[in-house]
Design a protein around this motif. Structure first.
Motif, PDB file in Angstrom:
ATOM      1  N   UNK A 156       0.836  -1.214   0.000  1.00 54.32           N
ATOM      2  CA  UNK A 156       0.000   0.000   0.000  1.00 54.32           C
ATOM      3  C   UNK A 156       0.870   1.263   0.000  1.00 54.32           C
ATOM      4  N   UNK A 157       1.910   1.265   0.818  1.00 51.22           N
ATOM      5  CA  UNK A 157       2.803   2.425   0.863  1.00 51.22           C
ATOM      6  C   UNK A 157       3.545   2.597  -0.461  1.00 51.22           C
ATOM      7  N   UNK A 158       4.018   1.493  -1.030  1.00 50.65           N
ATOM      8  CA  UNK A 158       4.759   1.558  -2.301  1.00 50.65           C
ATOM      9  C   UNK A 158       3.872   2.004  -3.458  1.00 50.65           C
ATOM     10  N   UNK A 159       2.574   1.714  -3.361  1.00 50.74           N
ATOM     11  CA  UNK A 159       1.647   2.046  -4.448  1.00 50.74           C
ATOM     12  C   UNK A 159       1.563   3.541  -4.700  1.00 50.74           C
ATOM     13  N   UNK A 160       1.936   4.329  -3.712  1.00 50.14           N
ATOM     14  CA  UNK A 160       1.891   5.784  -3.868  1.00 50.14           C
ATOM     15  C   UNK A 160       3.144   6.330  -4.552  1.00 50.14           C
ATOM     16  N   UNK A 161       4.070   5.418  -4.940  1.00 53.30           N
ATOM     17  CA  UNK A 161       5.347   5.832  -5.551  1.00 53.30           C
ATOM     18  C   UNK A 161       6.056   6.883  -4.699  1.00 53.30           C
ATOM     19  N   UNK A 162       6.314   6.546  -3.421  1.00 51.88           N
ATOM     20  CA  UNK A 162       6.872   7.546  -2.512  1.00 51.88           C
ATOM     21  C   UNK A 162       8.330   7.866  -2.822  1.00 51.88           C
ATOM     22  N   UNK A 163       8.738   9.055  -2.401  1.00 52.03           N
ATOM     23  CA  UNK A 163      10.136   9.466  -2.541  1.00 52.03           C
ATOM     24  C   UNK A 163      10.978   8.909  -1.399  1.00 52.03           C
ATOM     25  N   UNK A 164      10.316   8.595  -0.293  1.00 51.11           N
ATOM     26  CA  UNK A 164      11.011   8.030   0.860  1.00 51.11           C
ATOM     27  C   UNK A 164      10.052   7.105   1.590  1.00 51.11           C
ATOM     28  N   UNK A 165      10.602   6.027   2.158  1.00 52.07           N
ATOM     29  CA  UNK A 165       9.805   5.097   2.959  1.00 52.07           C
ATOM     30  C   UNK A 165      10.251   5.179   4.415  1.00 52.07           C
ATOM     31  N   UNK A 166       9.290   5.302   5.325  1.00 50.27           N
ATOM     32  CA  UNK A 166       9.549   5.309   6.759  1.00 50.27           C
ATOM     33  C   UNK A 166       9.018   4.013   7.356  1.00 50.27           C
ATOM     34  N   UNK A 167       9.854   3.315   8.107  1.00 48.84           N
ATOM     35  CA  UNK A 167       9.457   2.062   8.761  1.00 48.84           C
ATOM     36  C   UNK A 167       9.586   2.243  10.266  1.00 48.84           C
ATOM     37  N   UNK A 168       8.454   2.223  10.973  1.00 48.06           N
ATOM     38  CA  UNK A 168       8.477   2.423  12.419  1.00 48.06           C
ATOM     39  C   UNK A 168       8.288   1.081  13.122  1.00 48.06           C
ATOM     40  N   UNK A 169       9.399   0.415  13.429  1.00 47.66           N
ATOM     41  CA  UNK A 169       9.383  -0.891  14.112  1.00 47.66           C
ATOM     42  C   UNK A 169       8.426  -1.855  13.406  1.00 47.66           C
ATOM     43  N   UNK A 170       8.629  -1.986  12.101  1.00 46.24           N
ATOM     44  CA  UNK A 170       7.696  -2.724  11.251  1.00 46.24           C
ATOM     45  C   UNK A 170       7.629  -4.208  11.565  1.00 46.24           C
ATOM     46  N   UNK A 171       8.592  -4.740  12.315  1.00 42.10           N
ATOM     47  CA  UNK A 171       8.583  -6.172  12.628  1.00 42.10           C
ATOM     48  C   UNK A 171       8.269  -6.478  14.086  1.00 42.10           C
ATOM     49  N   UNK A 172       8.107  -5.452  14.919  1.00 45.67           N
ATOM     50  CA  UNK A 172       8.050  -5.712  16.372  1.00 45.67           C
ATOM     51  C   UNK A 172       6.739  -6.346  16.816  1.00 45.67           C
ATOM     52  N   UNK A 173       5.675  -6.244  16.011  1.00 49.83           N
ATOM     53  CA  UNK A 173       4.405  -6.870  16.395  1.00 49.83           C
ATOM     54  C   UNK A 173       4.241  -8.260  15.788  1.00 49.83           C
ATOM     55  N   UNK A 174       5.266  -8.741  15.080  1.00 45.66           N
ATOM     56  CA  UNK A 174       5.150 -10.008  14.354  1.00 45.66           C
ATOM     57  C   UNK A 174       5.666 -11.182  15.179  1.00 45.66           C
TER      58      UNK A 174
END
Length: 252
Positions: A161-179
């Motif tokens: 979903x984030x990549x679909x917006x063709x972003x200039x920068x990606x921010x990941x806020x502890x993207x694995x900590x709930x997994x």
């Protein structure tokens, strides 16, 4: 540390949270300055409550700041003329919790923001979404609802979903900590792939192996301040600040 042509400039930014009753204050960011160049991966580490997530949230104006300035791709967040919604469309953010629409399929979770924000036709958005769901490894889950997906699969949808917006920068806020632990490696592999493709990234994480391997620069925060920053090799092998050494001794 400022660089020649940064896409992100954070210059002496401070942010104080006040309690609901005005009886206390917490300085979440204390005179923070850093920059990120296009294609660079910046990893932010530090103990809980050190200001890492607040820093990330100020970068796409989910959190305001009190003093200083933040400039994203030449646009100042504090300029009253800046359209923050338009700026946010250029910044992909992946959270600890997936924030998916529970009543929509994986495909439609990726389609909808493109139609609303990027004004793409449904056909165009569907084609792009299917391409991205394949890229993140869940093309076969397009018609599934979030409740039918594992945590790792939901996070893959959130990344698509984030990549679909063709972003200039990606921010990941502890993207694995709930997994669950067995899901973490797959998401880190996906983040490695994005970094290898040249995506500009700012990542808050507790995964030190990932930080050592993928980061161009590491920033260590404590009590709202940047205590130390540097390239991964010197940072992990011979940190110069005592507080950094104590933190790394605890987690490595």
């Amino acid at each position: 540390m400022m660089t020649a042509n940064p896409i992100v400039v954070v210059d002496q930014v401070s942010k104080t949270f006040r309690s609901a009753h005005g009886r206390g204050e917490h300085r979440a960011l204390d005179n923070v300055s850093l920059s990120i160049e296009p294609g660079q991966v910046l990893v932010v580490i530090g103990p809980s409550g050190s200001g890492k997530s607040t820093l990330l949230r100020t970068l796409n104006a989910l959190e305001s700041f009190d003093t200083g300035r933040i400039i994203i791709d030449g646009v100042s967040l504090s300029d009253k003329k800046t359209d923050l919604n338009r700026l946010r469309a250029e910044i992909g953010m992946v959270f600890q919790h997936f924030n998916l629409f529970q009543h929509k399929t994986a495909l439609d979770n990726v389609v909808l923001p493109q139609m609303v924000v990027r004004k793409r036709s449904r056909a165009e958005a569907v084609a792009r979404s299917r391409e991205l769901l394949a890229k993140v490894g869940i093309a076969d889950r397009a018609s599934h609802y979030p409740s039918q997906l594992s945590g790792g699969q939901q996070q893959r949808v959130a990344i698509a979903r984030a990549l679909a917006m063709d972003p200039k920068i990606m921010l990941f806020d502890e993207a694995t900590s709930a997994l669950d632990p067995e899901m973490v490696g797959g998401i880190l592999d996906l983040m490695r792939k994005l970094a290898a493709e040249g995506m500009t990234m700012a990542v808050v994480t507790h995964e030190m192996g990932f930080a050592r391997e993928v980061a161009d620069r590491i920033v260590f925060m404590d009590e709202g301040r940047i205590v130390e920053e540097g390239e991964p090799g010197p940072f992990f092998e011979s940190p110069s600040h005592e507080r950094t050494r104590a933190f790394l001794d605890q987690i490595l």
